[in-house]
Scaffold this motif. Structure first.
Motif, PDB file in Angstrom:
ATOM      1  N   ALA A  40      -5.921   6.472  -9.673  1.00 53.72           N
ATOM      2  CA  ALA A  40      -6.667   6.831  -8.459  1.00 53.72           C
ATOM      3  C   ALA A  40      -7.826   5.872  -8.226  1.00 53.72           C
ATOM      4  O   ALA A  40      -8.093   5.448  -7.092  1.00 53.72           O
ATOM      5  N   LYS A  41      -8.542   5.508  -9.304  1.00 52.81           N
ATOM      6  CA  LYS A  41      -9.654   4.559  -9.154  1.00 52.81           C
ATOM      7  C   LYS A  41      -9.168   3.203  -8.660  1.00 52.81           C
ATOM      8  O   LYS A  41      -9.854   2.521  -7.895  1.00 52.81           O
ATOM      9  N   LEU A  42      -7.966   2.817  -9.111  1.00 52.15           N
ATOM     10  CA  LEU A  42      -7.453   1.499  -8.731  1.00 52.15           C
ATOM     11  C   LEU A  42      -6.989   1.442  -7.288  1.00 52.15           C
ATOM     12  O   LEU A  42      -7.264   0.478  -6.566  1.00 52.15           O
ATOM     13  N   ILE A  43      -6.260   2.468  -6.857  1.00 49.71           N
ATOM     14  CA  ILE A  43      -5.627   2.384  -5.533  1.00 49.71           C
ATOM     15  C   ILE A  43      -6.498   2.914  -4.417  1.00 49.71           C
ATOM     16  O   ILE A  43      -6.296   2.551  -3.255  1.00 49.71           O
ATOM     17  N   ALA A  44      -7.480   3.774  -4.721  1.00 49.11           N
ATOM     18  CA  ALA A  44      -8.277   4.396  -3.652  1.00 49.11           C
ATOM     19  C   ALA A  44      -8.971   3.373  -2.762  1.00 49.11           C
ATOM     20  O   ALA A  44      -8.980   3.525  -1.535  1.00 49.11           O
ATOM     21  N   PRO A  45      -9.559   2.292  -3.295  1.00 50.02           N
ATOM     22  CA  PRO A  45     -10.256   1.358  -2.396  1.00 50.02           C
ATOM     23  C   PRO A  45      -9.346   0.507  -1.519  1.00 50.02           C
ATOM     24  O   PRO A  45      -9.835  -0.131  -0.585  1.00 50.02           O
ATOM     25  N   GLU A  99     -13.759  13.514  -6.976  1.00 52.01           N
ATOM     26  CA  GLU A  99     -14.882  13.589  -6.040  1.00 52.01           C
ATOM     27  C   GLU A  99     -16.148  13.006  -6.665  1.00 52.01           C
ATOM     28  O   GLU A  99     -16.927  12.307  -5.998  1.00 52.01           O
ATOM     29  N   ILE A 100     -16.353  13.295  -7.959  1.00 54.99           N
ATOM     30  CA  ILE A 100     -17.525  12.720  -8.636  1.00 54.99           C
ATOM     31  C   ILE A 100     -17.394  11.206  -8.733  1.00 54.99           C
ATOM     32  O   ILE A 100     -18.373  10.457  -8.563  1.00 54.99           O
ATOM     33  N   ASN A 101     -16.190  10.722  -9.001  1.00 51.17           N
ATOM     34  CA  ASN A 101     -15.975   9.274  -9.006  1.00 51.17           C
ATOM     35  C   ASN A 101     -16.260   8.659  -7.646  1.00 51.17           C
ATOM     36  O   ASN A 101     -16.740   7.523  -7.539  1.00 51.17           O
ATOM     37  N   LYS A 102     -15.935   9.390  -6.610  1.00 50.63           N
ATOM     38  CA  LYS A 102     -16.235   8.921  -5.253  1.00 50.63           C
ATOM     39  C   LYS A 102     -17.742   8.766  -5.067  1.00 50.63           C
ATOM     40  O   LYS A 102     -18.216   7.771  -4.499  1.00 50.63           O
ATOM     41  N   PHE A 120     -12.733   2.955   0.968  1.00 55.30           N
ATOM     42  CA  PHE A 120     -12.494   3.623  -0.307  1.00 55.30           C
ATOM     43  C   PHE A 120     -12.670   5.133  -0.172  1.00 55.30           C
ATOM     44  O   PHE A 120     -12.011   5.905  -0.881  1.00 55.30           O
ATOM     45  N   ALA A 121     -13.551   5.581   0.741  1.00 58.93           N
ATOM     46  CA  ALA A 121     -13.760   7.019   0.910  1.00 58.93           C
ATOM     47  C   ALA A 121     -12.493   7.697   1.426  1.00 58.93           C
ATOM     48  O   ALA A 121     -12.093   8.757   0.926  1.00 58.93           O
ATOM     49  N   VAL A 122     -11.841   7.084   2.394  1.00 60.76           N
ATOM     50  CA  VAL A 122     -10.581   7.650   2.917  1.00 60.76           C
ATOM     51  C   VAL A 122      -9.511   7.604   1.840  1.00 60.76           C
ATOM     52  O   VAL A 122      -8.712   8.540   1.697  1.00 60.76           O
ATOM     53  N   GLY A 123      -9.502   6.543   1.047  1.00 64.79           N
ATOM     54  CA  GLY A 123      -8.536   6.450  -0.041  1.00 64.79           C
ATOM     55  C   GLY A 123      -8.745   7.531  -1.088  1.00 64.79           C
ATOM     56  O   GLY A 123      -7.781   8.154  -1.562  1.00 64.79           O
ATOM     57  N   TYR A 124      -9.996   7.796  -1.448  1.00 62.47           N
ATOM     58  CA  TYR A 124     -10.280   8.870  -2.409  1.00 62.47           C
ATOM     59  C   TYR A 124      -9.889  10.227  -1.834  1.00 62.47           C
ATOM     60  O   TYR A 124      -9.377  11.087  -2.554  1.00 62.47           O
ATOM     61  N   ASP A 125     -10.152  10.428  -0.547  1.00 62.69           N
ATOM     62  CA  ASP A 125      -9.765  11.709   0.070  1.00 62.69           C
ATOM     63  C   ASP A 125      -8.261  11.914  -0.004  1.00 62.69           C
ATOM     64  O   ASP A 125      -7.784  13.026  -0.270  1.00 62.69           O
ATOM     65  N   GLN A 145       0.832  -1.206   0.000  1.00 63.91           N
ATOM     66  CA  GLN A 145       0.000   0.000   0.000  1.00 63.91           C
ATOM     67  C   GLN A 145       0.866   1.257   0.000  1.00 63.91           C
ATOM     68  O   GLN A 145       0.588   2.216  -0.724  1.00 63.91           O
ATOM     69  N   GLU A 146       1.895   1.236   0.783  1.00 65.37           N
ATOM     70  CA  GLU A 146       2.795   2.392   0.795  1.00 65.37           C
ATOM     71  C   GLU A 146       3.495   2.546  -0.551  1.00 65.37           C
ATOM     72  O   GLU A 146       3.697   3.660  -1.033  1.00 65.37           O
ATOM     73  N   LYS A 147       3.844   1.440  -1.153  1.00 66.17           N
ATOM     74  CA  LYS A 147       4.478   1.516  -2.471  1.00 66.17           C
ATOM     75  C   LYS A 147       3.516   2.092  -3.498  1.00 66.17           C
ATOM     76  O   LYS A 147       3.921   2.860  -4.383  1.00 66.17           O
ATOM     77  N   MET A 148       2.220   1.718  -3.378  1.00 63.99           N
ATOM     78  CA  MET A 148       1.237   2.276  -4.295  1.00 63.99           C
ATOM     79  C   MET A 148       1.104   3.788  -4.115  1.00 63.99           C
ATOM     80  O   MET A 148       0.989   4.545  -5.084  1.00 63.99           O
TER      81      MET A 148
END
Length: 791
Positions: free
Chosen positions: A350-355, A385-388, A361-366, A287-290
């Motif tokens: 962003a879509k791939l790593i956020a979840p 934000e719209i993707n969220k 996934f919300a914290v990841g998108y933020d 996760q840190e590497k991502m």
């Protein structure tokens, strides 16, 4: 050898009691002081040696044998102890070996029996403790430390972490004082190591619970480095957990492995848990590497000019011509392509790593939004934000999606239009058409060229029944974007509503060329052909449909219906049976199968279908009447009679059931026939009175209506029920025989085995459109013809 042999004197030959006072000179105690071996045994351990055998001559001096009348000297034991019951210095020694407990000679002289010595008075008081002694102070202090540790643990269990930490610190201070006092009083070996270990371990745990990780690590280090604590190496697991919370994954893995090395292989469960922690830490490392990779992606320079370069600074004609020439040249096109590619990569990453980079996934998108805002791609933050919000929508969390989208109402026109489009989409799905229309207007006013906004506006008009106006909005959406499949699908539905079937078919065929394997499009084409009364084409398209969705029960039943209308009973039965196999609760399919078996004279097989229908609709008497009729037709009259009786208990006012009970009881010769006949006459009379009242009421109002038709289980030739779609199955049920007909005969009258749609009439809704499209495979419909949730 002969010195111990005594011969009786001849003069005493007649003395019968002679020899009883003789004794062995070995037991003579008078010369023990002169016996060297005895004295040596008394003074040393010489007496533990084995007894002297007879080969060693005795050192005791023999003495004359005493007679029975002479005075005797008492014998002594081998250790010099006087024998009991003998005289010693003129005093008789008591016989203690045979004395009872508490018995003394004093008791014989009138004293009370007191074996426990209670007459001596109470015992003296215990010696009072000296509280000022060092040992007592150490004991009290140790007790206080244990109490503080327990209070700390209790406070932690109650959630009061601050109080737990204070108690743990206080216990640590007192424990150090206790150690110093012990060192002053006793030797260092007497220090209570268990107490020290428990105090330090509790303190480290409370530090960790209060997120004071540095202090917790220091305390754990004190325990681990102390070689006097056994098995302290296991605490490195706790240290690894702290490093994991601090996101120091390399050190966490290091300490987990150190703990794993110090735990013996017999503790398998503990080792498995540590290995699991190591695996989780490696995942966290990924996760840190991502995150680092995403930050590097954001930092890649585009090396393109700013848009201000293509804005003329003045009204110089020559400069304007140059700017106009380079505004759309190959270099500018390459810059646009590079920027679009970079934005696509960033959005996809962003879509791939956020979840997966955070706990949700919300914290990841933020996190992704914050990183993007701090970069050169600030405008992408709104798209994220719209993707969220779209992700909330996929998870069916409409409230969070609406809350996220409403934050864009005060943003610029492009973002406002996208957010309003999605809000209109959400409110339309929840059947709140007024709100959906309001946000659709806002989206259209913000961006008139937004096809999704125009599609949603057309949907709200479609819901109000204004199909012509809805078609205009769909056409405008297609003019702005010819690839808007939602608008093309919806305009096909609109033409179908307007009965413009050729235009509807043209729209769906165009859509089929774009979406080759869309089950919804295939169904609509088949349905349009059915409306155009072309069953062969409808069957052909439905065959393509079941090749895409082979387990769709409604498509299979529709195929069975079309084959039945064409008169192909065998093909109809095949598809109806397949539909029943995938969905055994469809009443229309169950009724058709039951009617088919009755029509083919297999009444026994029809019973299971009508029984299932009675389970699905237990308040409908017609299914139970059909079950009884099937028993009767198959010759099982007793089972038919029992079924009719059961129906009568559940529906005591059903006339058809009573008629058959009367007929069956009459033929079988049962005594209950009179009872059922009386009930039948009473019900028929009540029915006649009721019909007369209805007729008089109709005559009074001037209207005329047809009489109510009988139920489907009766033996009259009336319809079972009205079809919700106005369609009837081709299979015909033989009418149940009248009361005057024999059971073996069959009436020539037939009734329609029509069906009732359990889901009600099929309602076709247009597809809604969101600003960010969702793949159609992400959602599934239970019923073909309804709209899907697009992206």
């Amino acid at each position: 050898m002969m010195q111990n042999v005594h011969l009786a004197p001849e003069t005493d030959e007649d003395d019968l009691y002679s020899g009883y006072n003789d004794y062995n000179p070995t037991y003579d105690t008078e010369e023990l002081e002169n016996d060297t071996a005895f004295q040596q045994a008394v003074r040393t351990s010489h007496g533990r040696r084995p007894p002297i055998t007879a080969k060693i001559p005795s050192t005791a001096v023999t003495r004359p044998v005493a007679t029975g009348y002479g005075s005797k000297t008492s014998l002594a034991s081998s250790m010099g102890r006087p024998m009991t019951g003998t005289l010693q210095d003129g005093v008789a020694r008591p016989m203690t070996a045979v004395r009872a407990a508490g018995f003394t000679k004093a008791a014989l002289r009138g004293s009370a029996f007191d074996p426990l010595g209670q007459s001596r008075g109470p015992a003296p008081p215990l010696e009072a403790k000296n509280e000022d002694s060092p040992e007592e102070k150490i004991r009290q202090l140790e007790k206080k430390v244990n109490e503080l540790v327990e209070e700390s643990c209790v406070a932690n269990g109650c959630g009061d972490l601050k109080l737990a930490l204070e108690k743990a610190k206080d216990a640590g201070r007192k424990e150090r004082v206790l150690v110093r006092q012990r060192e002053q009083v006793t030797t260092p070996e007497n220090i209570n190591l268990d107490l020290t270990y428990s105090v330090l371990f509790n303190l480290a745990s409370q530090y960790s619970a209060n997120e004071m990780y540095a202090e917790a690590l220091n305390t754990y280090q004190v325990i681990v480095k102390n070689k006097m604590f056994s098995n302290a190496g296991r605490l490195k697991v706790n240290m690894g957990n702290i490093y994991l919370k601090q996101r120091n994954y390399s050190k966490a893995i290091k300490f987990y492995r150190m703990a794993l090395d110090q735990i013996p292989s017999v503790h398998k469960e503990m080792r498995i848990k540590i290995l699991q922690n190591i695996g989780v830490t490696f995942i966290k490392t990924d996760q840190e590497k991502m995150k680092k990779a995403f930050q590097k992606l954001i930092a890649v320079p585009l090396e393109i000019d700013e848009d201000d370069k293509y804005i003329s600074p003045n009204d110089d004609p020559h400069t304007n011509l140059v700017i106009e020439a380079i505004k759309n040249d190959h270099l500018r096109q390459m810059e646009r392509e590079r920027k679009a590619m970079a934005e696509k990569y960033i959005m996809t990453a962003a879509k791939l790593i956020a979840p997966v980079i955070e706990t949700s996934f919300a914290v990841g998108y933020d996190w992704c939004v914050e990183v993007v805002k701090a970069s050169q791609y600030v405008e992408l933050a709104n798209d994220l934000e719209i993707n969220k919000a779209i992700t909330y929508l996929r998870q069916k969390d409409f409230n969070q999606a609406v809350e996220t989208l409403k934050m864009f109402e005060k943003k610029d026109s492009r973002v406002k239009s996208a957010a309003a489009t999605n809000l209109s989409f959400l409110y339309y799905l929840e059947n709140e058409f007024a709100q959906a229309s309001s946000y659709a207007d806002l989206a259209v006013n913000s961006d008139r060229y937004n096809p999704s906004a125009l599609t949603n506006k057309g949907n709200t008009v479609f819901a109000n029944g204004d199909y012509e106006k809805a078609a205009e909005f769909y056409k405008e959406a297609l003019r702005n974007d010819s690839s808007c499949t939602e608008a093309l699908y919806n305009i096909g539905l609109t033409y179908k509503k307007l009965n413009r079937l050729d235009e509807a078919l043209d729209c769906f065929l165009k859509l089929h060329a774009i979406l080759r394997n869309s089950a919804q499009v295939l169904y609509q084409i088949a349905h349009v052909y059915e409306l155009m009364e072309d069953p062969n084409q409808a069957i052909e398209w439905l065959m393509q449909l079941i090749s895409v969705v082979p387990t769709d029960s409604r498509a299979l039943s529709k195929l069975g219906e079309l084959y039945d209308s064409e008169g192909d009973k065998s093909q109809a039965f095949q598809y109806y049976y397949e539909s029943y196999r995938y969905f055994p609760s469809n009443i229309e399919v169950i009724e058709w199968l039951g009617a088919y078996y009755i029509d083919t004279q297999f009444c026994e097989k029809a019973i299971q279908y009508f029984e299932r229908a009675s389970l699905i609709q237990p308040t409908q008497v017609k299914w139970q009447l059909m079950v009884a009729s099937c028993f009767r037709r198959s010759g099982n009259y007793q089972k038919a009679l029992d079924t009719y009786k059961d129906i009568h208990r559940k529906f005591p006012e059903n006339v058809e059931c009573l008629r058959f009970l009367v007929r069956l009881c009459t033929d079988i010769g049962l005594k209950e026939v009179q009872e059922y006949a009386t009930k039948l006459k009473r019900l028929e009379k009540m029915k006649e009175i009721r019909e007369q009242r209805i007729k008089s009421g109709r005559d009074g109002s001037g209207g005329s209506r047809s009489k109510r038709e009988g139920s489907a289980g009766s033996d009259s030739g009336q319809n079972c029920s009205a079809s919700s779609k106005g369609e009837r199955l081709g299979a015909r049920l033989r009418a149940l025989p009248g009361t005057n007909e024999p059971y073996e005969s069959s009436s020539n009258k037939e009734i329609d085995a029509s069906y009732v749609d359990p889901l009600g009439p099929q309602i076709e809704r247009p597809k809604t459109a969101a600003k960010k499209r969702i793949d159609e495979d992400d959602f599934a419909d239970e019923e073909l013809g309804d709209d899907l949730l697009p992206e």
